[in-house]
Design a protein around this motif. Structure first.
Motif, PDB file in Angstrom:
ATOM      1  N   SER A  84       0.788  -1.215  -0.072  1.00  0.00           N
ATOM      2  CA  SER A  84       0.074  -0.128   0.060  1.00  0.00           C
ATOM      3  C   SER A  84       0.854   1.207  -0.026  1.00  0.00           C
ATOM      4  O   SER A  84       0.335   2.407  -0.250  1.00  0.00           O
ATOM      5  CB  SER A  84      -0.949   0.063   1.126  1.00  0.00           C
ATOM      6  N   ASP A  85       2.178   1.409   0.224  1.00  0.00           N
ATOM      7  CA  ASP A  85       3.024   2.408   0.291  1.00  0.00           C
ATOM      8  C   ASP A  85       3.712   2.479  -0.910  1.00  0.00           C
ATOM      9  O   ASP A  85       4.508   3.504  -1.191  1.00  0.00           O
ATOM     10  CB  ASP A  85       4.298   2.284   1.454  1.00  0.00           C
ATOM     11  N   ASP A  86       3.365   1.659  -2.035  1.00  0.00           N
ATOM     12  CA  ASP A  86       4.058   1.559  -3.317  1.00  0.00           C
ATOM     13  C   ASP A  86       3.024   1.260  -4.611  1.00  0.00           C
ATOM     14  O   ASP A  86       3.298   0.221  -5.216  1.00  0.00           O
ATOM     15  CB  ASP A  86       5.442   0.763  -3.367  1.00  0.00           C
ATOM     16  N   LEU A  87       1.847   1.833  -4.373  1.00  0.00           N
ATOM     17  CA  LEU A  87       0.936   1.598  -5.314  1.00  0.00           C
ATOM     18  C   LEU A  87       1.377   1.860  -6.666  1.00  0.00           C
ATOM     19  O   LEU A  87       2.185   2.665  -6.991  1.00  0.00           O
ATOM     20  CB  LEU A  87      -0.438   2.083  -5.134  1.00  0.00           C
ATOM     21  N   LEU A  88       0.609   1.396  -7.841  1.00  0.00           N
ATOM     22  CA  LEU A  88       0.809   1.853  -8.911  1.00  0.00           C
ATOM     23  C   LEU A  88      -0.129   2.993  -9.476  1.00  0.00           C
ATOM     24  O   LEU A  88      -1.207   2.996  -8.983  1.00  0.00           O
ATOM     25  CB  LEU A  88       0.623   0.552 -10.022  1.00  0.00           C
ATOM     26  N   LYS A  89       0.431   3.860 -10.347  1.00  0.00           N
ATOM     27  CA  LYS A  89      -0.353   5.121 -10.493  1.00  0.00           C
ATOM     28  C   LYS A  89      -0.526   4.673 -12.109  1.00  0.00           C
ATOM     29  O   LYS A  89       0.258   4.280 -12.846  1.00  0.00           O
ATOM     30  CB  LYS A  89       0.322   6.271 -10.418  1.00  0.00           C
ATOM     31  N   TYR A  90      -1.959   4.772 -12.396  1.00  0.00           N
ATOM     32  CA  TYR A  90      -2.294   4.599 -13.687  1.00  0.00           C
ATOM     33  C   TYR A  90      -3.244   5.512 -14.536  1.00  0.00           C
ATOM     34  O   TYR A  90      -4.080   6.066 -13.769  1.00  0.00           O
ATOM     35  CB  TYR A  90      -2.611   3.133 -13.899  1.00  0.00           C
ATOM     36  N   ARG A  91      -3.273   5.564 -15.831  1.00  0.00           N
ATOM     37  CA  ARG A  91      -4.146   6.070 -16.458  1.00  0.00           C
ATOM     38  C   ARG A  91      -4.517   5.227 -17.634  1.00  0.00           C
ATOM     39  O   ARG A  91      -3.848   4.567 -18.514  1.00  0.00           O
ATOM     40  CB  ARG A  91      -3.541   7.515 -17.112  1.00  0.00           C
ATOM     41  N   LEU A  92      -5.956   5.224 -17.738  1.00  0.00           N
ATOM     42  CA  LEU A  92      -6.609   4.078 -18.696  1.00  0.00           C
ATOM     43  C   LEU A  92      -7.800   4.915 -19.443  1.00  0.00           C
ATOM     44  O   LEU A  92      -8.596   5.180 -18.872  1.00  0.00           O
ATOM     45  CB  LEU A  92      -7.179   3.017 -17.913  1.00  0.00           C
TER      46      LEU A  92
END
Length: 221
Positions: free
Chosen positions: A53-61
């Protein structure tokens, strides 16, 4: 030094599968699939998140992706287009080009639990199934596997990382920072337009210097 970077223009040829890679402090998850590029079969490993939870993925779809570079890649033949050392589009750099313009804001991935239910896994799987059903061209930007097998990975922002991923300008090992080597997935859905999938990690920092390392005044993506 640079790694072998470019994009694969291909057709998806298999169902997707979710695979886990255990790191020192987290488990990273990738969506794997096979892609046909003419007579050659490729494997792609597309980042979809972590259990940390401290290194989530950031995404744009996005399903309304539009950019002038589309015409360039649309006219390319099937196969891997080498962009190693390039410093302009269609090589991707999220910070030094306008490729992310009008793609919305970064969203946090769900915390991965080993299933294909969390986002963005579920949505990306639907997109790739749609691409397979339509025999659509899929463009995967990233770095080639280092074992000489036909494969592409590092399908995410490839700059702004810290510690062991810092680029010292000398070593040509896997996964270090670099500029104009960001990863993404683009899908040509024909009359329905283009879809785009872009990712970065929470612990990647921006802006970056000429080597792709975080600058002194950098901050999380």
């Amino acid at each position: 030094m640079t790694l072998t970077y470019g994009y694969l223009k291909s057709k998806i040829s298999s169902a997707t599968s979710l695979k886990a890679t255990r790191r020192k402090s987290e488990i990273q998850y990738h969506l794997h699939a096979r892609f046909n590029a003419g007579a050659e079969s490729w494997e792609a490993a597309i980042n979809v998140g972590t259990n940390d939870s401290d290194d989530l993925l950031k995404y744009r779809l996005v399903y309304d992706f539009h950019h002038g570079m589309i015409e360039t890649i649309k006219n390319a033949p099937l196969g891997f287009q080498d962009l190693t050392g390039a410093s302009s589009l269609p090589a991707l750099d999220f910070l030094r080009s306008d490729v992310l313009k009008e793609t919305g804001n970064w969203r946090d991935s769900d915390v991965m639990d080993g299933t294909d239910l969390p986002e963005p896994v579920a949505s990306l799987e639907r997109l790739l199934r749609r691409a397979a059903a339509a025999n659509a061209d899929v463009y995967i930007f990233g770095r080639k596997f280092t074992d000489d097998t036909p494969g592409i990975h590092d399908v995410h922002q490839n700059q702004g990382s810290q510690r062991q991923f810092l680029n010292n300008g000398r070593d040509d090992h896997n996964d270090h920072n670099d500029v104009w080597q960001d990863g993404a997935v683009l899908v040509d859905l024909g009359p329905d337009g283009w879809a785009g999938y872009f990712t970065a990690f929470t612990q990647q920092y921006i802006p970056t210097d000429r080597l792709g390392n975080p600058t002194a005044d950098s901050h999380p993506v």
